[in-house]
Design a protein around this motif. Structure first.
Motif, PDB file in Angstrom:
ATOM      1  N   LEU A 150      31.808  59.469  34.964  1.00 16.56           N
ATOM      2  CA  LEU A 150      31.366  59.969  33.647  1.00 16.56           C
ATOM      3  C   LEU A 150      32.386  60.918  33.010  1.00 16.56           C
ATOM      4  N   LEU A 151      32.996  61.782  33.824  1.00 20.48           N
ATOM      5  CA  LEU A 151      33.962  62.722  33.242  1.00 20.48           C
ATOM      6  C   LEU A 151      35.229  62.003  32.781  1.00 20.48           C
ATOM      7  N   THR A 152      35.571  60.916  33.478  1.00 19.75           N
ATOM      8  CA  THR A 152      36.731  60.122  33.045  1.00 19.75           C
ATOM      9  C   THR A 152      36.424  59.440  31.716  1.00 19.75           C
ATOM     10  N   THR A 153      35.198  58.923  31.616  1.00 18.78           N
ATOM     11  CA  THR A 153      34.802  58.294  30.356  1.00 18.78           C
ATOM     12  C   THR A 153      34.805  59.316  29.221  1.00 18.78           C
ATOM     13  N   GLN A 154      34.340  60.530  29.546  1.00 17.64           N
ATOM     14  CA  GLN A 154      34.381  61.580  28.532  1.00 17.64           C
ATOM     15  C   GLN A 154      35.829  61.894  28.131  1.00 17.64           C
ATOM     16  N   ALA A 155      36.701  61.980  29.135  1.00 14.65           N
ATOM     17  CA  ALA A 155      38.115  62.249  28.835  1.00 14.65           C
ATOM     18  C   ALA A 155      38.697  61.131  27.969  1.00 14.65           C
ATOM     19  N   TYR A 156      38.200  59.916  28.177  1.00  8.35           N
ATOM     20  CA  TYR A 156      38.648  58.780  27.366  1.00  8.35           C
ATOM     21  C   TYR A 156      38.253  58.974  25.903  1.00  8.35           C
ATOM     22  N   ILE A 157      36.993  59.326  25.652  1.00  2.03           N
ATOM     23  CA  ILE A 157      36.599  59.496  24.240  1.00  2.03           C
ATOM     24  C   ILE A 157      37.245  60.735  23.628  1.00  2.03           C
ATOM     25  N   ASP A 158      37.675  61.668  24.467  1.00  3.56           N
ATOM     26  CA  ASP A 158      38.350  62.852  23.942  1.00  3.56           C
ATOM     27  C   ASP A 158      39.859  62.653  23.846  1.00  3.56           C
ATOM     28  N   ASP A 159      40.305  61.423  24.089  1.00  8.11           N
ATOM     29  CA  ASP A 159      41.716  61.090  23.911  1.00  8.11           C
ATOM     30  C   ASP A 159      42.614  61.893  24.855  1.00  8.11           C
ATOM     31  N   GLU A 160      42.129  62.125  26.066  1.00  8.20           N
ATOM     32  CA  GLU A 160      42.880  62.940  27.019  1.00  8.20           C
ATOM     33  C   GLU A 160      43.577  62.094  28.079  1.00  8.20           C
ATOM     34  N   LEU A 161      43.430  60.765  28.034  1.00  8.01           N
ATOM     35  CA  LEU A 161      44.002  59.923  29.084  1.00  8.01           C
ATOM     36  C   LEU A 161      45.318  59.291  28.624  1.00  8.01           C
ATOM     37  N   ASP A 162      46.216  59.051  29.567  1.00  2.94           N
ATOM     38  CA  ASP A 162      47.428  58.323  29.193  1.00  2.94           C
ATOM     39  C   ASP A 162      47.078  56.839  29.050  1.00  2.94           C
ATOM     40  N   ALA A 163      48.043  56.055  28.596  1.00  9.67           N
ATOM     41  CA  ALA A 163      47.743  54.662  28.235  1.00  9.67           C
ATOM     42  C   ALA A 163      47.147  53.865  29.395  1.00  9.67           C
ATOM     43  N   ALA A 164      47.723  54.015  30.593  1.00  8.87           N
ATOM     44  CA  ALA A 164      47.242  53.239  31.741  1.00  8.87           C
ATOM     45  C   ALA A 164      45.817  53.652  32.128  1.00  8.87           C
ATOM     46  N   ALA A 165      45.590  54.950  32.156  1.00  8.54           N
ATOM     47  CA  ALA A 165      44.259  55.449  32.515  1.00  8.54           C
ATOM     48  C   ALA A 165      43.228  55.069  31.447  1.00  8.54           C
ATOM     49  N   ALA A 166      43.663  55.068  30.191  1.00  9.34           N
ATOM     50  CA  ALA A 166      42.746  54.708  29.107  1.00  9.34           C
ATOM     51  C   ALA A 166      42.320  53.249  29.234  1.00  9.34           C
ATOM     52  N   LEU A 167      43.280  52.420  29.605  1.00  8.36           N
ATOM     53  CA  LEU A 167      42.979  50.993  29.780  1.00  8.36           C
ATOM     54  C   LEU A 167      41.970  50.800  30.919  1.00  8.36           C
ATOM     55  N   ALA A 168      42.216  51.502  32.022  1.00  5.16           N
ATOM     56  CA  ALA A 168      41.296  51.415  33.161  1.00  5.16           C
ATOM     57  C   ALA A 168      39.904  51.900  32.761  1.00  5.16           C
ATOM     58  N   ALA A 169      39.859  52.977  31.970  1.00  2.00           N
ATOM     59  CA  ALA A 169      38.572  53.515  31.531  1.00  2.00           C
ATOM     60  C   ALA A 169      37.847  52.502  30.650  1.00  2.00           C
ATOM     61  N   GLU A 170      38.596  51.860  29.743  1.00  2.00           N
ATOM     62  CA  GLU A 170      37.985  50.841  28.882  1.00  2.00           C
ATOM     63  C   GLU A 170      37.357  49.723  29.711  1.00  2.00           C
ATOM     64  N   ARG A 171      38.099  49.276  30.728  1.00  2.00           N
ATOM     65  CA  ARG A 171      37.579  48.200  31.585  1.00  2.00           C
ATOM     66  C   ARG A 171      36.304  48.636  32.288  1.00  2.00           C
ATOM     67  N   HIS A 172      36.323  49.892  32.767  1.00  2.00           N
ATOM     68  CA  HIS A 172      35.130  50.386  33.447  1.00  2.00           C
ATOM     69  C   HIS A 172      33.939  50.447  32.502  1.00  2.00           C
ATOM     70  N   ILE A 173      34.175  50.951  31.293  1.00  2.00           N
ATOM     71  CA  ILE A 173      33.077  51.107  30.325  1.00  2.00           C
ATOM     72  C   ILE A 173      32.426  49.761  30.014  1.00  2.00           C
TER      73      ILE A 173
END
Ligand SMILES: [Zn+2]
Lengths: 180, 259
Positions: B6-29
């Motif tokens: 959940l905190l990673t997903t939150q970091a994703y919507i807060d634009d705090e992840l780098d490109a690779a982590a953001a992609l992984a977060a999108e897949r998880h969501i």
């Protein structure tokens, strides 16, 4: 005007709105917010030599926050005002501090009512949650900047933000239920 | 059961992840209902706070008091006269009347709009600073005219950018004129419109590099940027978002009409 003060004005004055907005949301009073901001700007000027450069906004907001705390403590020793009261029963009674400063002729009454409802819900959140939402959503600050402004680790910023959002959602839904 | 990300997903919507982590977060969501709900709610709350919650700008008397306290000999009363105090509060009709459920639906439909990482911080700051300068100073326009046949050729002669200019008075956006301004060290062609009591500055540049269209909020001013025919535009005002979107649409359709 000397060079130090010129630099201070160039770096700090652009953040006066951010300083006032935070002070106003923390104190929930226009008069107190003005005192807090004046106090904060003077303190910032005094300790300007300690500013390390970069974006001055988190640095200034940290000072605003401390000034607010000091003022709130001083006030608390005179009168006891219930802070962070529950939202229940508040929906029909909007505090004066959150009425629009000037009437906006373009907005319909319903738009104002919606704005006041969200303002009221936000104003009633516990201070640490209200603060993190203001910094993140109204100032668009990063976790690192919020950590700097509030003096807590980034992990704390993240967990506070999560709880703040969950609580805002819950109370917003409650306020909708209460008014419909 | 609560998802551990959940905190990673939150970091994703807060634009705090780098490109690779953001992609992984999108897949998880995509595969996690809990995180999908968290994202939708987070964006709904963001939209609501940015559109509905009050942003308290420093009153003019505070600004003057601060200047005086820090010892500025010019505690300029002239700023107070035509300055921020004279401007209407932001109209926020775009989101008015929407409760949490509606906010949630709207945020979902505007996902890209909200998530797009638009103009850089420095640039957003500079655009807002230029907008404020134009409001409090004497330099709102270099050429004052509500006739686009006057303003458009003026740009051709005074700027390396010749943005589309229209008079949208019928739609409530009156052309005030044009000027050349400096933002982020670059010359921009600025078209100025008035909407009710609000001044709207539309900046245009070419060759701006890797900036993405989107919206931002700075000191209570709203920015909307878009790209068309190799030109990059950024409109700024204290109006609500719907007014900026409307003006942007009018400008883009006038561009089409003159081609
Ligand atoms: Zn998950």
């Amino acid at each position: 005007m000397d060079e130090r003060r010129r630099r201070f004005e160039a770096l700090l004055l652009p953040h006066l709105d951010a300083a006032y907005n935070l002070a106003r949301w923390l104190s929930r009073s226009a008069a107190e917010a003005e005192d807090v901001v004046q106090d904060a700007m003077l303190r910032a000027l005094k300790s300007f030599d300690r500013f390390r450069g970069g974006d001055a906004r988190p640095w200034l907001l940290a000072i605003v926050r401390n000034c607010h705390r000091t003022a709130a403590k001083r006030r608390a020793s005179f009168v006891s005002v219930p802070i962070d009261e529950e939202i229940d029963g508040m929906t029909g009674d909007i505090p004066n501090a959150f009425r629009a400063d000037t009437p906006d002729p373009e907005s319909a009454a319903t738009a104002n009512a919606e704005r006041r409802k969200l303002d009221t819900v936000l104003a009633a959140l516990p201070e640490e949650f209200r603060e993190v939402l203001i910094l993140r959503e109204l100032e668009e600050m990063s976790y690192r900047e919020i950590a700097e402004a509030t003096g807590v680790p980034m992990g704390t910023v993240m967990s506070r933000l999560a709880r703040a959002r969950a609580l805002l959602k819950e109370r917003w839904l409650q306020s909708e239920g209460a008014s419909s | 059961m609560s998802c551990t990300k959940l905190l990673t997903t939150q970091a994703y919507i807060d634009d705090e992840l780098d490109a690779a982590a953001a992609l992984a977060a999108e897949r998880h969501i995509e595969t996690c209902a809990e995180c999908a709900a968290l994202r939708a709610e987070g964006l709904a709350i963001r939209k609501a706070l940015r559109e509905q919650a009050s942003y308290h700008r420093a009153p003019e008397k505070l600004r003057a008091a601060v200047r005086q306290k820090i010892g500025d000999p010019v505690s300029s009363p002239s700023v107070a006269k035509g300055g921020f105090g004279a401007l209407a509060k932001p109209g926020r009709s775009f989101f008015a009347g929407a409760g949490f459920g509606a906010a949630l639906a709207l945020a979902a439909s505007l996902l890209i709009f909200v998530l797009g990482a638009p103009v850089r911080d420095e640039m957003a700051n500079d655009v807002v600073a230029a907008h404020i300068r134009s409001l409090i100073g004497t330099h709102l326009v270099d050429v004052a005219s509500n006739d686009h046949h006057t303003v458009k050729p003026w740009f051709a002669g005074h700027s390396d950018v010749s943005p589309p200019v229209g008079d949208f008075a019928k739609a409530g956006f009156t052309l005030v004129g044009g000027r050349v301004d400096y933002v982020d060290g670059r010359r921009a062609a600025v078209t100025v419109y008035r909407h009710g009591a609000h001044v709207m500055n539309v900046f245009a540049w070419k060759d701006l590099g890797d900036v993405k269209p989107g919206t931002r909020l700075r000191n209570g001013y709203r920015l909307l940027s878009w790209e068309k025919h190799g030109l990059f535009f950024c409109a700024v005002s204290d109006t609500g978002q719907s007014e900026l979107v409307r003006l942007s649409q009018l400008i883009q359709s006038s561009d089409r009409a003159t081609e």
